[in-house]
Design a protein around this motif. Structure first.
Motif, PDB file in Angstrom:
ATOM      1  N   PHE A  19      -8.742  -3.410   3.715  1.00 39.34           N
ATOM      2  CA  PHE A  19      -8.296  -4.858   3.644  1.00 39.34           C
ATOM      3  C   PHE A  19      -8.625  -5.444   5.090  1.00 39.34           C
ATOM      4  CE2 PHE A  19      -5.789  -3.916   0.217  1.00 39.34           C
ATOM      5  CZ  PHE A  19      -5.629  -4.899  -0.506  1.00 39.34           C
ATOM      6  N   ALA A  20      -8.575  -4.910   6.433  1.00 44.92           N
ATOM      7  CA  ALA A  20      -8.811  -5.491   7.388  1.00 44.92           C
ATOM      8  C   ALA A  20     -10.169  -5.929   7.533  1.00 44.92           C
ATOM      9  CB  ALA A  20      -8.598  -4.614   8.502  1.00 44.92           C
ATOM     10  N   ARG A  21     -11.029  -5.099   6.918  1.00 46.09           N
ATOM     11  CA  ARG A  21     -12.500  -5.289   7.068  1.00 46.09           C
ATOM     12  C   ARG A  21     -13.008  -6.310   6.173  1.00 46.09           C
ATOM     13  NH1 ARG A  21     -12.705   0.215   7.369  1.00 46.09           N
ATOM     14  NH2 ARG A  21     -13.590   0.246   5.108  1.00 46.09           N
ATOM     15  N   HIS A  22     -12.413  -6.258   4.971  1.00 45.83           N
ATOM     16  CA  HIS A  22     -13.135  -6.985   3.657  1.00 45.83           C
ATOM     17  C   HIS A  22     -12.204  -8.089   3.094  1.00 45.83           C
ATOM     18  CE1 HIS A  22     -16.151  -3.955   3.704  1.00 45.83           C
ATOM     19  NE2 HIS A  22     -15.330  -2.997   3.664  1.00 45.83           N
ATOM     20  N   ALA A  39      -4.001   4.841   5.134  1.00 47.78           N
ATOM     21  CA  ALA A  39      -4.918   4.364   6.355  1.00 47.78           C
ATOM     22  C   ALA A  39      -6.300   3.633   5.831  1.00 47.78           C
ATOM     23  CB  ALA A  39      -5.202   5.271   7.131  1.00 47.78           C
ATOM     24  N   GLU A  40      -6.880   4.303   5.116  1.00 46.64           N
ATOM     25  CA  GLU A  40      -8.256   3.818   4.377  1.00 46.64           C
ATOM     26  C   GLU A  40      -8.323   2.621   3.556  1.00 46.64           C
ATOM     27  OE1 GLU A  40     -11.770   5.431   1.255  1.00 46.64           O
ATOM     28  OE2 GLU A  40     -10.316   6.894   2.646  1.00 46.64           O
ATOM     29  N   VAL A  68       0.739  -1.374  -0.051  1.00 48.41           N
ATOM     30  CA  VAL A  68       0.058  -0.136  -0.034  1.00 48.41           C
ATOM     31  C   VAL A  68       0.856   1.266  -0.059  1.00 48.41           C
ATOM     32  CG1 VAL A  68      -1.759   1.255   1.027  1.00 48.41           C
ATOM     33  CG2 VAL A  68      -1.841  -1.304   1.305  1.00 48.41           C
ATOM     34  N   ILE A  69       0.622   2.267  -0.959  1.00 47.26           N
ATOM     35  CA  ILE A  69       1.413   3.416  -1.062  1.00 47.26           C
ATOM     36  C   ILE A  69       0.422   4.614  -0.977  1.00 47.26           C
ATOM     37  CG2 ILE A  69       2.939   2.456  -2.479  1.00 47.26           C
ATOM     38  CD1 ILE A  69       1.648   3.709  -4.903  1.00 47.26           C
ATOM     39  N   VAL A 125       4.049   1.092   2.662  1.00 46.51           N
ATOM     40  CA  VAL A 125       5.173   1.941   2.409  1.00 46.51           C
ATOM     41  C   VAL A 125       5.199   3.318   2.887  1.00 46.51           C
ATOM     42  CG1 VAL A 125       6.589   2.766   0.424  1.00 46.51           C
ATOM     43  CG2 VAL A 125       5.552   0.480   0.286  1.00 46.51           C
ATOM     44  N   ASP A 126       5.703   3.640   3.887  1.00 49.87           N
ATOM     45  CA  ASP A 126       5.523   5.085   4.438  1.00 49.87           C
ATOM     46  C   ASP A 126       6.778   5.898   4.029  1.00 49.87           C
ATOM     47  OD1 ASP A 126       7.715   3.872   5.733  1.00 49.87           O
ATOM     48  OD2 ASP A 126       6.988   4.007   7.840  1.00 49.87           O
ATOM     49  N   ALA A 127       7.555   5.595   2.942  1.00 44.74           N
ATOM     50  CA  ALA A 127       8.294   6.594   2.344  1.00 44.74           C
ATOM     51  C   ALA A 127       8.003   7.601   2.167  1.00 44.74           C
ATOM     52  CB  ALA A 127       9.328   5.792   1.345  1.00 44.74           C
ATOM     53  N   GLY A 128       8.366   9.014   2.754  1.00 47.14           N
ATOM     54  CA  GLY A 128       7.799  10.228   2.492  1.00 47.14           C
ATOM     55  C   GLY A 128       8.157  10.794   1.271  1.00 47.14           C
ATOM     56  N   GLU A 129       9.584  10.595   0.494  1.00 46.53           N
ATOM     57  CA  GLU A 129      10.093  11.284  -0.380  1.00 46.53           C
ATOM     58  C   GLU A 129       9.631  10.564  -1.770  1.00 46.53           C
ATOM     59  OE1 GLU A 129      13.675  12.470  -0.448  1.00 46.53           O
ATOM     60  OE2 GLU A 129      13.825  13.203   1.666  1.00 46.53           O
ATOM     61  N   THR A 130       9.046  11.240  -2.692  1.00 47.10           N
ATOM     62  CA  THR A 130       8.744  10.338  -3.945  1.00 47.10           C
ATOM     63  C   THR A 130       9.663   9.653  -4.477  1.00 47.10           C
ATOM     64  OG1 THR A 130       7.181  12.236  -4.770  1.00 47.10           O
ATOM     65  CG2 THR A 130       7.970  10.870  -6.380  1.00 47.10           C
ATOM     66  N   GLY A 131      11.102  10.073  -4.438  1.00 48.14           N
ATOM     67  CA  GLY A 131      12.000   9.285  -4.991  1.00 48.14           C
ATOM     68  C   GLY A 131      12.368   8.072  -4.461  1.00 48.14           C
TER      69      GLY A 131
END
Length: 511
Positions: free
Chosen positions: A429-432, A423-424, A417-418, A441-447
């Motif tokens: 996935f958790a529900r359905h 979170a949504e 997930v990007i 993937v919590d990488a903050g920078e586009t690169g």
């Protein structure tokens, strides 16, 4: 003469457009095509835009128009003082935009670029003096591919055809091309169709053939509701003269055709992946066939191509086959022979970022379908690659992703997930689809985003399988465009391969 009466006379390039006061909203590719056209016609043109490319800003006074740059969050005084007889808006301006609301409340005529193009479509005519026929294509997904396919089939069949509209070439540029065309194949967004819905009778289009490929929730923020989005799409069929092509697997498109006001004699032509009825195109034992455009359609069919041939060309994914059937129906309505369709498809290739295999290495197939910017498109990709590791997420545009996750998404091997709305997606996935492993993937920078995606996905596969980038969301939260997102994905895959693909053994914990 009143403004309304004068506008009613403006249905030809050769009408008297001189001195007509026209305000143009927006100065991108479309806005400049409108400005340049109107200036050539002798209209008095004021362009208003919050920003503009330097090239366009320099060209506006050169062609004889005026430019006002500045905020449009409120109605600018320059627009009020101009006292426009008609306003032509770029399709990015939503119905709720304060300037659009002011124009409508003021009773000023409001057009889009497509209506202007229709009114002046006779600038360049065919040898018999008639303007080009128009074929209109819309749908939530597949518009651009079907537009390209249709134009390709028509050209192979001997017609001068040009793809234009939402595909990237403004319709006005095609109308004014001195070479001239027999057919304009016009891709229309729901935004452009909404503006066409405002047309007075003399500004309405009368297309030769039309199609809405499919319908699913999209652009709900722009339109305000799913119903408004559907109603805009349905306008594609209005005044169709010959063939209303619809998707038999999508009841919404059938209902659009049933409800449409068309020219007497226009036929409804269905398509799907099943055996076709006597007014349809479909698939029989691996053959794509036409039972609509032949005399003995009650008892026979014409072969167009085969699934085997499409596999060789990389065109056999189910949703692409649907696009081919729709394009074939449109081309057949203009007389293109089956042999020409078969020949054209042998050389046709999809654009980048549309179920594009970017690499096969170490047992992993990497597929870039960054163009899948909504759930409907992503569902088609997941059906084409069942059991793939699914790279999903981005700007959801107000669309609920839960149904996609619970159906096609539940068949994924895992999800990566990007995007800023992770979170949504994770919650869906958790529900359905709780059995699907989910990695975030919590990488903050586009690169860094796609490098991390590739590391995680390769670690999940660890042997043999497919990694599918089909985000079901827009890209603008982290990337410049869907093309930029796809390009960065492919680049990260190539980097992983170049590194020897041996540094991906660390698989993060599932959420």
């Amino acid at each position: 003469m009143s403004a309304e009466a004068r506008l009613a006379t403006l249905t030809s390039w050769n009408a008297d457009w001189s001195g007509l006061r026209v305000a143009v909203l927006g100065l991108s590719t479309t806005g400049f095509s409108v400005t340049d056209t109107l200036a050539e016609l002798g209209a008095d043109v004021l362009v208003l835009s919050e920003s503009a490319d330097e090239e366009y800003a320099k060209l506006v006074p050169v062609v004889g128009a005026r430019l006002e740059l500045g905020p449009l969050s409120a109605v600018p005084q320059a627009l009020v003082d101009f006292d426009a007889e008609v306003v032509i808006a770029s399709p990015g301006f939503a119905p709720s935009h304060p300037v659009i609301r002011w124009v409508q409340e003021s009773g000023i005529a409001l057009w889009g670029d497509v209506e202007l193009a229709w009114r002046v479509r006779d600038k360049v005519t065919r040898p018999d003096g008639s303007p080009a026929d128009w074929v209109l294509i819309t749908g939530t997904n597949g518009k651009t591919t079907t537009t390209q396919l249709t134009a390709t089939l028509l050209v192979e069949g001997g017609l001068r055809a040009a793809p234009c509209g939402n595909i990237g070439v403004p319709v006005l540029d095609a109308v004014r091309d001195p070479a001239g065309f027999d057919v304009l194949v016009v891709e229309l967004s729901s935004h452009q169709l909404w503006y066409l819905g405002l047309s007075a009778p003399e500004g309405q289009l009368y297309p030769h053939a039309t199609v809405c490929l499919n319908l699913a929730d999209d652009h709900l923020v722009w339109h305000g509701s799913a119903r408004a989005y559907r109603d805009a799409k349905a306008l594609v069929y209005r005044n169709t003269r010959v063939a209303c092509v619809y998707n038999k697997a999508d009841d919404a498109t059938r209902l659009m055709v049933e409800d449409a006001e068309v020219v007497d004699g226009a036929r409804a032509i269905g398509f799907d992946l099943g055996v076709p009825g006597p007014s349809d195109l479909g698939v029989v034992e691996g053959l794509l066939v036409d039972r609509a455009f032949l005399d003995d359609r009650a008892r026979s069919a014409l072969e167009l191509t085969t699934i085997a041939d499409l596999e060789v060309a990389g065109l056999a994914a189910p949703h692409i086959v649907q696009n081919i059937l729709a394009a074939s129906a449109l081309a057949r309505s203009l007389g293109t022979e089956p042999e020409a369709i078969h020949a054209a498809l042998q050389g046709f290739r999809l654009d980048a970022h549309r179920i594009q295999v970017v690499a096969r290495h170490a047992g992993i197939t990497w597929v870039d379908d960054s163009k899948a910017t909504n759930p409907h498109a992503a569902a088609s990709s997941l059906r084409a690659y069942p059991g793939a590791v699914w790279v999903v997420g981005g700007d959801l545009k107000g669309v609920d992703i839960a149904q996609l996750v619970g159906t096609a998404g539940a068949t994924a091997r895992a999800a990566v997930v990007i995007g800023v709305e992770r979170a949504e997606v994770v919650a869906a996935f958790a529900r359905h689809a709780p059995a699907v492993p989910v990695f975030e993937v919590d990488a903050g920078e586009t690169g860094h985003v796609m490098n991390r995606v590739v590391e995680i996905a390769a670690g999940i596969v660890d042997g043999e399988g497919t990694v599918l980038l089909a985000p079901a969301a827009a890209s603008f939260d982290q990337f410049a465009s869907y093309a930029d997102r796809g390009h960065r994905f492919a680049e990260a895959v190539r980097d992983w391969i170049d590194r020897g693909s041996d540094d991906t053994g660390r698989t993060p914990l599932a959420l």
